[in-house]
Design a protein around this motif. Structure first.
Motif, PDB file in Angstrom:
ATOM      1  N   ASN A   6     -12.831   0.057   0.931  1.00  0.00           N
ATOM      2  CA  ASN A   6     -11.632   0.441   1.691  1.00  0.00           C
ATOM      3  C   ASN A   6     -11.859   0.483   3.199  1.00  0.00           C
ATOM      4  O   ASN A   6     -11.374   1.372   3.889  1.00  0.00           O
ATOM      5  CB  ASN A   6     -11.104   1.805   1.234  1.00  0.00           C
ATOM      6  N   LYS A  56       0.835  -1.205   0.000  1.00  0.00           N
ATOM      7  CA  LYS A  56       0.000   0.000   0.000  1.00  0.00           C
ATOM      8  C   LYS A  56       0.868   1.253   0.000  1.00  0.00           C
ATOM      9  O   LYS A  56       0.561   2.238  -0.689  1.00  0.00           O
ATOM     10  CB  LYS A  56      -0.917   0.000   1.226  1.00  0.00           C
ATOM     11  N   GLN A  57       1.935   1.242   0.792  1.00  0.00           N
ATOM     12  CA  GLN A  57       2.828   2.388   0.871  1.00  0.00           C
ATOM     13  C   GLN A  57       3.546   2.623  -0.456  1.00  0.00           C
ATOM     14  O   GLN A  57       3.758   3.766  -0.863  1.00  0.00           O
ATOM     15  CB  GLN A  57       3.853   2.196   1.991  1.00  0.00           C
ATOM     16  N   HIS A 111       3.492   5.929  -5.071  1.00  0.00           N
ATOM     17  CA  HIS A 111       2.799   6.091  -3.789  1.00  0.00           C
ATOM     18  C   HIS A 111       1.330   6.463  -3.979  1.00  0.00           C
ATOM     19  O   HIS A 111       0.668   6.882  -3.023  1.00  0.00           O
ATOM     20  CB  HIS A 111       3.504   7.133  -2.903  1.00  0.00           C
ATOM     21  N   LYS A 112       0.845   6.325  -5.208  1.00  0.00           N
ATOM     22  CA  LYS A 112      -0.577   6.552  -5.466  1.00  0.00           C
ATOM     23  C   LYS A 112      -1.354   5.315  -5.041  1.00  0.00           C
ATOM     24  O   LYS A 112      -0.890   4.189  -5.184  1.00  0.00           O
ATOM     25  CB  LYS A 112      -0.810   6.849  -6.947  1.00  0.00           C
ATOM     26  N   THR A 113      -2.559   5.529  -4.544  1.00  0.00           N
ATOM     27  CA  THR A 113      -3.346   4.453  -3.952  1.00  0.00           C
ATOM     28  C   THR A 113      -3.620   3.317  -4.935  1.00  0.00           C
ATOM     29  O   THR A 113      -4.033   3.547  -6.074  1.00  0.00           O
ATOM     30  CB  THR A 113      -4.698   4.994  -3.447  1.00  0.00           C
ATOM     31  N   ASP A 140      -8.282  -1.806  -4.152  1.00  0.00           N
ATOM     32  CA  ASP A 140      -8.417  -2.953  -3.252  1.00  0.00           C
ATOM     33  C   ASP A 140      -8.300  -4.260  -4.024  1.00  0.00           C
ATOM     34  O   ASP A 140      -7.728  -5.237  -3.533  1.00  0.00           O
ATOM     35  CB  ASP A 140      -9.767  -2.897  -2.539  1.00  0.00           C
ATOM     36  N   GLY A 145       2.396   1.816  -3.449  1.00  0.00           N
ATOM     37  CA  GLY A 145       1.415   2.323  -4.408  1.00  0.00           C
ATOM     38  C   GLY A 145       1.665   1.821  -5.825  1.00  0.00           C
ATOM     39  O   GLY A 145       2.367   0.837  -6.052  1.00  0.00           O
TER      40      GLY A 145
END
Length: 318
Positions: free
Chosen positions: A137, A70-71, A91-93, A96, A73
């Motif tokens: 999320n 997740k970090q 680092h973009k989301t 899920d 991205g």
């Protein structure tokens, strides 16, 4: 697929311990799937867990890797389709669904190893103890107090009479599944209200503090046993119980959804955070060596922090 470019990965041999990197190499040699991204997803796990013994990887390890994912991205290829382009983290989301695919990748490899009888007989796939992300999320799932109370009540009806104690210990101590299943009667001191774990996931000794109701539950199930026997054994006193069926039945009876056994560890940390425990204290209670993983509970401390700030700064100038 090796995590070391200059060193050959030892082969996987049945009956012997082997690393995740070795397992990944063997699995990919047999892989007949057509998913072009499977290799890169598995590589992400071997980069983080490649040197760990595959059968000793637990749910916390997997949660750590998914958190790192997740970090990191999304990835971006600076050179586009040109040769020599470098891939960087944005680092973009991540969606899920993408994170879930990473999770399922590891699950499929470990399941394959179990079917090939490469894992110990009592081994349970740790991926099932992690949570598959919903589409909205949602945050880490933990039990509410009413849910916990209901679960305790129905667990007393279970075919395995130690399920209640196991649930209570998991919530009140935050100990990992493997730590609890490794407890022997000689490790438990009901007079002092302590249980001594010789080895945790981090390789360090750890002391569990036993609450009064937990001590009562210990006294309820205790019989004349060999001090070397496991507390949470099944038919054989030296082998841990596979409690999946009574556990799942208890969840069904209590009408609790979206919870796995590892959620009890999250419950411990979440309740501490909501009651104002600092992150450092939560990390100590969980046996974390750093605050990196404990920060997932930081959002639960907001109300407590707001109350503290209100007490301090609303009295300024009074």
């Amino acid at each position: 697929m090796s995590t070391q470019s200059n060193t050959a990965t030892p082969p996987v041999t049945r009956g012997e311990m082997f690393t995740l990197s070795a397992l990944a190499d063997t699995f990919m040699a047999c892989y007949q799937g057509r998913d072009p991204s499977f290799t890169s997803r598995l590589s992400f796990f071997t980069q983080h867990l490649g040197e760990k013994v595959a059968s000793e990887i637990d749910a916390d390890d997997i949660d750590d890797v998914l958190e790192a994912l997740k970090q990191r991205g999304r990835l971006f290829n600076v050179g586009g389709n040109k040769r020599g382009g470098s891939v960087i983290s944005t680092h973009k989301t991540l969606a899920d669904a993408t994170i879930n695919r990473y999770r399922c990748t590891l699950q499929s490899v470990l399941t394959w190893a179990r079917k090939r009888r490469l894992m110990p007989k009592t081994w349970v796939n740790p991926v099932v103890e992690t949570q598959r992300l919903p589409e909205d999320n949602a945050r880490t799932r933990y039990l509410s107090e009413p849910e916990y109370e209901k679960l305790i009540k129905v667990s007393r009806l279970a075919s395995w009479n130690k399920l209640t104690l196991l649930i209570m210990l998991a919530v009140t101590t935050g100990a990992r599944r493997g730590t609890l299943l490794g407890l022997r009667w000689k490790d438990v001191d009901l007079n002092s209200g302590r249980a001594f774990c010789e080895r945790t996931k981090n390789g360090d000794p750890f002391v569990l503090v036993l609450m009064p109701d937990v001590i009562q539950e210990f006294q309820r199930i205790s019989t004349k046993t060999n001090p070397e026997d496991l507390v949470f054994c099944g038919r054989y006193p030296t082998k841990p119980m596979n409690f999946n069926k009574p556990w799942e039945q208890a969840l069904k009876d209590a009408q609790i959804e979206g919870v796995v056994f590892h959620s009890l560890r999250h419950t411990h940390a979440s309740w501490l955070a909501k009651r104002g425990a600092p992150l450092l204290a939560i990390a100590d209670s969980l046996g974390h060596k750093s605050l990196a993983m404990t920060k997932r509970y930081a959002h639960l401390c907001v109300d407590t922090r707001a109350e503290m700030l209100s007490r301090v700064f609303n009295n300024q100038g009074a």
